[in-house]
Write a protein that holds these residues in place. Structure first.
Motif, PDB file in Angstrom:
ATOM      1  N   TYR A   5      42.639  42.286  38.679  1.00  0.00           N
ATOM      2  CA  TYR A   5      43.824  41.851  39.422  1.00  0.00           C
ATOM      3  C   TYR A   5      44.400  40.687  38.624  1.00  0.00           C
ATOM      4  O   TYR A   5      43.780  39.626  38.517  1.00  0.00           O
ATOM      5  CB  TYR A   5      43.439  41.467  40.845  1.00  0.00           C
ATOM      6  CG  TYR A   5      42.977  42.670  41.635  1.00  0.00           C
ATOM      7  CD1 TYR A   5      43.835  43.314  42.513  1.00  0.00           C
ATOM      8  CD2 TYR A   5      41.698  43.183  41.458  1.00  0.00           C
ATOM      9  CE1 TYR A   5      43.425  44.437  43.214  1.00  0.00           C
ATOM     10  CE2 TYR A   5      41.279  44.309  42.150  1.00  0.00           C
ATOM     11  CZ  TYR A   5      42.148  44.929  43.019  1.00  0.00           C
ATOM     12  OH  TYR A   5      41.746  46.055  43.708  1.00  0.00           O
ATOM     13  N   TYR A   6      45.618  40.878  38.120  1.00  0.00           N
ATOM     14  CA  TYR A   6      46.082  40.112  36.955  1.00  0.00           C
ATOM     15  C   TYR A   6      47.549  39.775  37.046  1.00  0.00           C
ATOM     16  O   TYR A   6      48.350  40.523  37.611  1.00  0.00           O
ATOM     17  CB  TYR A   6      45.811  40.992  35.733  1.00  0.00           C
ATOM     18  CG  TYR A   6      46.599  40.705  34.474  1.00  0.00           C
ATOM     19  CD1 TYR A   6      46.130  39.795  33.528  1.00  0.00           C
ATOM     20  CD2 TYR A   6      47.789  41.377  34.195  1.00  0.00           C
ATOM     21  CE1 TYR A   6      46.829  39.565  32.349  1.00  0.00           C
ATOM     22  CE2 TYR A   6      48.490  41.145  33.023  1.00  0.00           C
ATOM     23  CZ  TYR A   6      48.015  40.238  32.110  1.00  0.00           C
ATOM     24  OH  TYR A   6      48.700  40.004  30.950  1.00  0.00           O
ATOM     25  N   TRP A   7      47.896  38.617  36.488  1.00  0.00           N
ATOM     26  CA  TRP A   7      49.289  38.298  36.183  1.00  0.00           C
ATOM     27  C   TRP A   7      49.298  37.514  34.882  1.00  0.00           C
ATOM     28  O   TRP A   7      48.243  37.067  34.396  1.00  0.00           O
ATOM     29  CB  TRP A   7      49.970  37.546  37.315  1.00  0.00           C
ATOM     30  CG  TRP A   7      51.479  37.605  37.254  1.00  0.00           C
ATOM     31  CD1 TRP A   7      52.338  36.560  37.122  1.00  0.00           C
ATOM     32  CD2 TRP A   7      52.289  38.783  37.314  1.00  0.00           C
ATOM     33  NE1 TRP A   7      53.643  37.006  37.095  1.00  0.00           N
ATOM     34  CE2 TRP A   7      53.641  38.383  37.209  1.00  0.00           C
ATOM     35  CE3 TRP A   7      52.020  40.139  37.433  1.00  0.00           C
ATOM     36  CZ2 TRP A   7      54.708  39.271  37.220  1.00  0.00           C
ATOM     37  CZ3 TRP A   7      53.085  41.036  37.452  1.00  0.00           C
ATOM     38  CH2 TRP A   7      54.409  40.599  37.343  1.00  0.00           C
ATOM     39  N   GLY A  12      45.131  34.302  33.705  1.00  0.00           N
ATOM     40  CA  GLY A  12      45.161  35.763  33.691  1.00  0.00           C
ATOM     41  C   GLY A  12      44.828  36.354  32.341  1.00  0.00           C
ATOM     42  O   GLY A  12      44.228  37.442  32.246  1.00  0.00           O
ATOM     43  N   ILE A  31      49.474  41.620  40.048  1.00  0.00           N
ATOM     44  CA  ILE A  31      49.716  40.817  41.245  1.00  0.00           C
ATOM     45  C   ILE A  31      50.846  39.853  40.902  1.00  0.00           C
ATOM     46  O   ILE A  31      50.642  38.844  40.231  1.00  0.00           O
ATOM     47  CB  ILE A  31      48.455  40.027  41.660  1.00  0.00           C
ATOM     48  CG1 ILE A  31      47.276  40.965  41.922  1.00  0.00           C
ATOM     49  CG2 ILE A  31      48.738  39.160  42.884  1.00  0.00           C
ATOM     50  CD1 ILE A  31      47.457  41.901  43.097  1.00  0.00           C
ATOM     51  N   GLN A  38      50.047  37.722  45.934  1.00  0.00           N
ATOM     52  CA  GLN A  38      48.718  37.124  46.045  1.00  0.00           C
ATOM     53  C   GLN A  38      48.339  36.822  47.487  1.00  0.00           C
ATOM     54  O   GLN A  38      47.177  36.491  47.774  1.00  0.00           O
ATOM     55  CB  GLN A  38      48.625  35.852  45.197  1.00  0.00           C
ATOM     56  CG  GLN A  38      49.459  34.682  45.670  1.00  0.00           C
ATOM     57  CD  GLN A  38      50.866  34.693  45.090  1.00  0.00           C
ATOM     58  OE1 GLN A  38      51.461  35.758  44.896  1.00  0.00           O
ATOM     59  NE2 GLN A  38      51.395  33.516  44.788  1.00  0.00           N
ATOM     60  N   PHE A  43      44.710  41.839  48.606  1.00  0.00           N
ATOM     61  CA  PHE A  43      44.225  40.896  47.612  1.00  0.00           C
ATOM     62  C   PHE A  43      43.314  39.845  48.235  1.00  0.00           C
ATOM     63  O   PHE A  43      42.304  39.449  47.645  1.00  0.00           O
ATOM     64  CB  PHE A  43      45.406  40.229  46.902  1.00  0.00           C
ATOM     65  CG  PHE A  43      45.004  39.385  45.723  1.00  0.00           C
ATOM     66  CD1 PHE A  43      44.305  39.928  44.662  1.00  0.00           C
ATOM     67  CD2 PHE A  43      45.321  38.038  45.672  1.00  0.00           C
ATOM     68  CE1 PHE A  43      43.924  39.159  43.565  1.00  0.00           C
ATOM     69  CE2 PHE A  43      44.947  37.252  44.583  1.00  0.00           C
ATOM     70  CZ  PHE A  43      44.245  37.825  43.530  1.00  0.00           C
ATOM     71  N   ILE A  52      45.050  34.498  41.071  1.00  0.00           N
ATOM     72  CA  ILE A  52      44.582  35.407  40.037  1.00  0.00           C
ATOM     73  C   ILE A  52      43.887  34.594  38.957  1.00  0.00           C
ATOM     74  O   ILE A  52      44.134  33.391  38.845  1.00  0.00           O
ATOM     75  CB  ILE A  52      45.737  36.256  39.439  1.00  0.00           C
ATOM     76  CG1 ILE A  52      46.780  35.370  38.746  1.00  0.00           C
ATOM     77  CG2 ILE A  52      46.374  37.123  40.505  1.00  0.00           C
ATOM     78  CD1 ILE A  52      46.564  35.204  37.285  1.00  0.00           C
ATOM     79  N   PRO A  53      42.981  35.225  38.179  1.00  0.00           N
ATOM     80  CA  PRO A  53      42.590  36.618  38.224  1.00  0.00           C
ATOM     81  C   PRO A  53      41.425  36.844  39.188  1.00  0.00           C
ATOM     82  O   PRO A  53      40.770  35.902  39.629  1.00  0.00           O
ATOM     83  CB  PRO A  53      42.129  36.882  36.787  1.00  0.00           C
ATOM     84  CG  PRO A  53      41.533  35.575  36.368  1.00  0.00           C
ATOM     85  CD  PRO A  53      42.392  34.518  37.027  1.00  0.00           C
ATOM     86  N   PHE A  70      36.108  36.163  41.924  1.00  0.00           N
ATOM     87  CA  PHE A  70      37.289  35.403  41.536  1.00  0.00           C
ATOM     88  C   PHE A  70      36.840  34.185  40.749  1.00  0.00           C
ATOM     89  O   PHE A  70      35.644  33.967  40.560  1.00  0.00           O
ATOM     90  CB  PHE A  70      38.136  35.019  42.753  1.00  0.00           C
ATOM     91  CG  PHE A  70      37.483  34.097  43.737  1.00  0.00           C
ATOM     92  CD1 PHE A  70      37.693  32.731  43.669  1.00  0.00           C
ATOM     93  CD2 PHE A  70      36.672  34.592  44.758  1.00  0.00           C
ATOM     94  CE1 PHE A  70      37.113  31.862  44.583  1.00  0.00           C
ATOM     95  CE2 PHE A  70      36.082  33.736  45.682  1.00  0.00           C
ATOM     96  CZ  PHE A  70      36.301  32.371  45.598  1.00  0.00           C
TER      97      PHE A  70
END
Length: 229
Positions: A5-7, A12, A31, A38, A43, A52-53, A70
Motif C-alpha cells: 500500500y503505497y504512494w 513510500g 493510496i 488513507q 486501509f 503509508i506505506p 506498517f
C-alpha cells in the motif's frame, strides 16, 4: 506475494526500492494521500495510523494468516529477514545497520519532513521554524557525510536497508535548503545509489502511479495532508 500500500513519498519509496532490489514478487495498491484514501476503512484495517506505506504478506514464513505491517522501517527489517538480503542475520554488522535505519526513522526523516513542510507548504512562513529545521537537517547531513567519508555505504562497505531508508530523504537536498556541494561524501553516495537499476525502477513507478507528483497541491490535498478536516 507482498501487497504494498503505497504512494510516491520518501517513505513510500523505501519498500519499492527493497522489493525491486530483492526481486520479491509484489503488487501495488495505490493510496492517494492527497485525496484522503488513507482514511478508508479498508486501509485502516491494515494500519491504524492511516499512513503509508503498509504491506500485507500473503505468505509469511510462519505459514500462518496473512501478516499486515506498517511503519517503513519495520517493513524494511521484515522484508530483509524474510528474504535474507540487505541486513546481516546476526552480529555487530546487523546492529550497525539497524542503528542507521533507526537514525533515519527517528532523526533525519522527521527533521527533513518538518523542514520541507515549513519551507515549501506552510501557508504562514515562520522564520524560527524554517531556521530550526534547516539547521538541524544540515547537522544530520553532516553526520551522514562523516559516516560516508570512510565507507562506501551507510553501514559500512555493503549496501543495506540503511541506504534504502536514507536515500529517499536526501534525494532532493535543494528542497530542504541544503547545498549538496557542502557534503561531498553524501553526494558521491547519492550518485552511486541513483545509478542502481533497481532504484531507477522503483522511482519509475512515480510516473505510473502519480504522474502529477511535484504539481502544486490543491486545497483538498492540503486538508487531507495537513489536518484541515
Amino acid at each position: 506475494m507482498i501487497e504494498l500500500y503505497y504512494w510516491t513519498t520518501p517513505n513510500g519509496h523505501k519498500p519499492t526500492i527493497f522489493l525491486e532490489e530483492a526481486g520479491l514478487e509484489y503488487e501495488i495498491h495505490p493510496i492517494n494521500i492527497g485525496r484522503g484514501e488513507q482514511f478508508s476503512d479498508e486501509f485502516l484495517a491494515i494500519t491504524p495510523n492511516h499512513k503509508i506505506p503498509a504491506i500485507v504478506d500473503r505468505e509469511p514464513a510462519d505459514g500462518g494468516q496473512p501478516l499486515a505491517l506498517f511503519e517503513s522501517g519495520a517493513i524494511l527489517e521484515y522484508l530483509a529477514d524474510k528474504s535474507g538480503k540487505f541486513l546481516p542475520a546476526k552480529g555487530r554488522e546487523r546492529y550497525i545497520t539497524l542503528q542507521w535505519l533507526y537514525w533515519q526513522m527517528g532523526g533525519l526523516g522527521p527533521m527533513a519532513g518538518q523542514n520541507h513542510h515549513f519551507r515549501n507548504y506552510a501557508e504562514e512562513k515562520i522564520d524560527y521554524a524554517i531556521e530550526r529545521y534547516v539547521n538541524e537537517t544540515a547537522r544530520l547531513y553532516g553526520v551522514l557525510d562523516q559516516q560516508l567519508a570512510d565507507n562506501d555505504f551507510v553501514a559500512g562497505h555493503e549496501y543495506s536497508i540503511a541506504d534504502m531508508a536514507i536515500y529517499p530523504w536526501v534525494k532532493s537536498p535543494q528542497d530542504q535548503g541544503q547545498d549538496i556541494e557542502d557534503f561531498p561524501h553524501v553526494k558521491r553516495w547519492m550518485e552511486n545509489i541513483a545509478a542502481r537499476p533497481a532504484v531507477q525502477r522503483a522511482y519509475a513507478l512515480t510516473e505510473q502511479i502519480n504522474p502529477d507528483d511535484g504539481v502544486e497541491m490543491d486545497e483538498e490535498a492540503r486538508r487531507h495532508l495537513f489536518g484541515k478536516r
